[in-house]
Design a protein around this motif. Structure first.
Motif, PDB file in Angstrom:
ATOM      1  N   UNK A   1       0.815  -1.216   0.000  1.00  0.00           N
ATOM      2  CA  UNK A   1       0.000   0.000   0.000  1.00  0.00           C
ATOM      3  C   UNK A   1       0.851   1.269   0.000  1.00  0.00           C
ATOM      4  N   UNK A   2       2.122   1.150  -0.416  1.00  0.00           N
ATOM      5  CA  UNK A   2       2.968   2.347  -0.560  1.00  0.00           C
ATOM      6  C   UNK A   2       2.898   2.810  -2.004  1.00  0.00           C
ATOM      7  N   UNK A   3       2.513   4.059  -2.201  1.00  0.00           N
ATOM      8  CA  UNK A   3       2.402   4.573  -3.571  1.00  0.00           C
ATOM      9  C   UNK A   3       3.644   5.369  -3.932  1.00  0.00           C
ATOM     10  N   UNK A   4       4.105   5.199  -5.170  1.00  0.00           N
ATOM     11  CA  UNK A   4       5.268   5.950  -5.659  1.00  0.00           C
ATOM     12  C   UNK A   4       5.004   7.440  -5.449  1.00  0.00           C
ATOM     13  N   UNK A   5       5.929   8.160  -4.778  1.00  0.00           N
ATOM     14  CA  UNK A   5       5.639   9.569  -4.456  1.00  0.00           C
ATOM     15  C   UNK A   5       5.652  10.455  -5.710  1.00  0.00           C
ATOM     16  N   UNK A   6       4.593  11.240  -5.854  1.00  0.00           N
ATOM     17  CA  UNK A   6       4.441  12.097  -7.040  1.00  0.00           C
ATOM     18  C   UNK A   6       5.516  13.174  -7.121  1.00  0.00           C
ATOM     19  N   UNK A   7       6.111  13.524  -5.951  1.00  0.00           N
ATOM     20  CA  UNK A   7       7.137  14.578  -5.952  1.00  0.00           C
ATOM     21  C   UNK A   7       8.386  14.157  -6.732  1.00  0.00           C
ATOM     22  N   UNK A   8       8.613  12.845  -6.840  1.00  0.00           N
ATOM     23  CA  UNK A   8       9.795  12.369  -7.578  1.00  0.00           C
ATOM     24  C   UNK A   8       9.379  12.199  -9.031  1.00  0.00           C
ATOM     25  N   UNK A   9       9.991  13.011  -9.894  1.00  0.00           N
ATOM     26  CA  UNK A   9       9.556  13.066 -11.297  1.00  0.00           C
ATOM     27  C   UNK A   9      10.199  11.938 -12.108  1.00  0.00           C
ATOM     28  N   UNK A  10       9.439  10.882 -12.298  1.00  0.00           N
ATOM     29  CA  UNK A  10       9.907   9.756 -13.127  1.00  0.00           C
ATOM     30  C   UNK A  10       8.718   9.327 -13.979  1.00  0.00           C
ATOM     31  N   UNK A  11       8.936   9.126 -15.292  1.00  0.00           N
ATOM     32  CA  UNK A  11       7.815   8.668 -16.121  1.00  0.00           C
ATOM     33  C   UNK A  11       7.261   7.329 -15.595  1.00  0.00           C
ATOM     34  N   UNK A  12       5.969   7.136 -15.797  1.00  0.00           N
ATOM     35  CA  UNK A  12       5.278   5.966 -15.232  1.00  0.00           C
ATOM     36  C   UNK A  12       6.011   4.656 -15.521  1.00  0.00           C
ATOM     37  N   UNK A  13       6.523   4.511 -16.770  1.00  0.00           N
ATOM     38  CA  UNK A  13       7.115   3.216 -17.111  1.00  0.00           C
ATOM     39  C   UNK A  13       8.431   2.947 -16.372  1.00  0.00           C
ATOM     40  N   UNK A  14       9.047   4.003 -15.824  1.00  0.00           N
ATOM     41  CA  UNK A  14      10.308   3.779 -15.106  1.00  0.00           C
ATOM     42  C   UNK A  14      10.146   3.756 -13.595  1.00  0.00           C
ATOM     43  N   UNK A  15       8.924   3.987 -13.114  1.00  0.00           N
ATOM     44  CA  UNK A  15       8.725   4.155 -11.666  1.00  0.00           C
ATOM     45  C   UNK A  15       9.022   2.893 -10.847  1.00  0.00           C
ATOM     46  N   UNK A  16       8.594   1.743 -11.369  1.00  0.00           N
ATOM     47  CA  UNK A  16       8.740   0.506 -10.593  1.00  0.00           C
ATOM     48  C   UNK A  16      10.215   0.272 -10.256  1.00  0.00           C
ATOM     49  N   UNK A  17      11.057   0.387 -11.274  1.00  0.00           N
ATOM     50  CA  UNK A  17      12.480   0.119 -11.077  1.00  0.00           C
ATOM     51  C   UNK A  17      13.075   1.060 -10.018  1.00  0.00           C
ATOM     52  N   UNK A  18      12.697   2.340 -10.107  1.00  0.00           N
ATOM     53  CA  UNK A  18      13.212   3.335  -9.160  1.00  0.00           C
ATOM     54  C   UNK A  18      12.669   3.069  -7.749  1.00  0.00           C
ATOM     55  N   UNK A  19      11.391   2.679  -7.678  1.00  0.00           N
ATOM     56  CA  UNK A  19      10.757   2.438  -6.374  1.00  0.00           C
ATOM     57  C   UNK A  19      11.409   1.231  -5.680  1.00  0.00           C
ATOM     58  N   UNK A  20      11.675   0.179  -6.452  1.00  0.00           N
ATOM     59  CA  UNK A  20      12.339  -0.993  -5.866  1.00  0.00           C
ATOM     60  C   UNK A  20      13.761  -0.627  -5.416  1.00  0.00           C
TER      61      UNK A  20
END
Ligand SMILES: [Fe+2]
Length: 400
Positions: free
Chosen positions: A344-363
């Motif tokens: 239930x942790x959502x990728x923070x909108x303040x960090x500007x990363x295109x949607x397709x790259x978010x998972x990798x950055x979040x992990x």
């Protein structure tokens, strides 16, 4: 009746009699007897169940709703032995008005011990103070733990397997050691056996008003909070919190409570926040069926520190615990075109990363915290946003 438990009961009785039935000595006597001939090795659970179902000669059963269910397998005027089945993990933090020892006969549990510092009695049934975790351990099948009555022994047991079965050798009641407080971390202790039926009925009546959308609800709750004592005000506030928040009336209600109770109100807000936080992992556990994932959620719910979580993961699953947790996080993630979630942790909108790259950055961010914040994968500001996103979620303990 089951022969093993009759023998166990007789042994404990004979030993305790030589100590003049001292309550102080009972935990050690019970624990030693359980350790000498452990039920986990000497009792055939299937045979016990069969015998309980088919043999009419059984000890008097209680009307207790403790256990799922509780079977009384030996009774004596001074103490009894219960076999408790557990189908759901519970995380109630509590103390006991009895003493003895418990034994893990089947399954395993997370066991945590606490101390309640600076206790202040508000009433005979309600206390405030600071609940501090002292230790967390994984109890495997065969483990035995003494139970001491009173506030010196506050603990919680979260059963990991279904069913978990425990054996408890216990006194009926140790005079002077009640109430059997349940603790709402971090600051409140309530007596679960005290029945304030007027408050119960009032809360139920408020539920009726909520379900029927009665417009008088927020006004009446506010008036109640302005006039009720601290203890009853707390229970009304706790019960109305969710609906008042939905109505946009929470802040006003909270301010009224705070005005009325001054410094005592400082104990309430963190306790209510914790109750709300716990709904997250508890809700997730009800929808997650995989055994490893349920174990992970149980740890997140019960163990507040990253280091302790990694230690417990390593004890149960071989290999590097960071890699194990990362695998679970990936299995429990949800990636769509609009948002990226780990549990239930959502990728923070303040960090500007295109949607397709978010998972990798979040992990990568999660790994960064799991490894203790080593390396400079992110700017300070970005690390702060990721930390806040995890801290709001069920993964809170991993950024502790
Ligand atoms: Fe207990």
């Amino acid at each position: 009746m089951d022969h093993y438990f009759v023998e166990l009961g007789r042994t404990v009785f004979a030993r305790w009699k030589t100590e003049n039935f001292s309550f102080e000595r009972f935990p050690q006597i019970a624990a030693q007897a359980l350790e000498k001939r452990p039920p986990s090795k000497h009792v055939d659970l299937a045979a016990l169940m069969r015998q309980f179902l088919l043999d009419d000669e059984q000890p008097l059963q209680s009307g207790s709703d403790f256990g799922q269910p509780e079977l009384i397998v030996y009774e004596n005027p001074r103490f009894y032995i219960q076999v408790l089945f557990w189908l759901e993990g519970t995380m109630d933090i509590h103390q006991h008005e009895f003493s003895g020892a418990f034994h893990v006969m089947a399954g395993s549990s997370i066991h945590s011990e606490f101390a309640f510092k600076n206790p202040q009695s508000v009433s005979a049934h309600f206390r405030v103070g600071d609940l501090r975790l002292q230790k967390t351990e994984l109890l495997e099948t065969g483990a035995t733990v003494p139970i001491h009555s009173g506030a010196g022994h506050i603990h919680s047991l979260f059963h990991l397997d279904t069913p978990s079965v425990s054996v408890v050798v216990r006194t009926h009641n140790d005079p002077g050691t009640g109430p059997q407080f349940t603790y709402l971390p971090p600051h409140i202790a309530v007596d679960p056996f005290f029945s304030d039926t007027l408050t119960v009925r009032r809360k139920e009546l408020l539920d009726v008003m909520e379900k029927t959308g009665d417009p008088a609800y927020p006004v009446l709750v506010l008036k109640m909070l302005e006039s009720l004592d601290f203890e009853r005000g707390f229970f009304v506030l706790q019960s109305a919190m969710g609906y008042l928040t939905n109505l946009g009336k929470w802040e006003k209600a909270w301010k009224a409570f705070q005005r009325k109770h001054g410094a005592l109100a400082d104990y309430v807000k963190p306790t209510l926040d914790e109750i709300v936080w716990r709904d997250g992992p508890v809700g997730l556990r009800s929808s997650v069926t995989d055994g490893e994932h349920r174990f992970f959620l149980a740890l997140l719910l019960n163990v507040p520190s990253r280091k302790d979580i990694l230690d417990l993961v390593a004890r149960r699953y071989p290999g590097n615990p960071v890699e194990t947790v990362m695998r679970w996080a990936e299995e429990l993630s949800e990636i769509s075109e609009v948002a990226t979630w780990i549990l239930d942790a959502e990728f923070p909108l303040e960090v500007r990363v295109p949607a397709e790259g978010q998972a990798e950055v979040f992990f990568a961010a999660l790994r960064f915290f799991l490894e203790g914040g080593k390396g400079a994968a992110f700017s300070r500001a970005e690390a702060g946003y990721f930390r806040a996103a995890f801290a709001r979620s069920s993964l809170r303990a991993l950024v502790s």
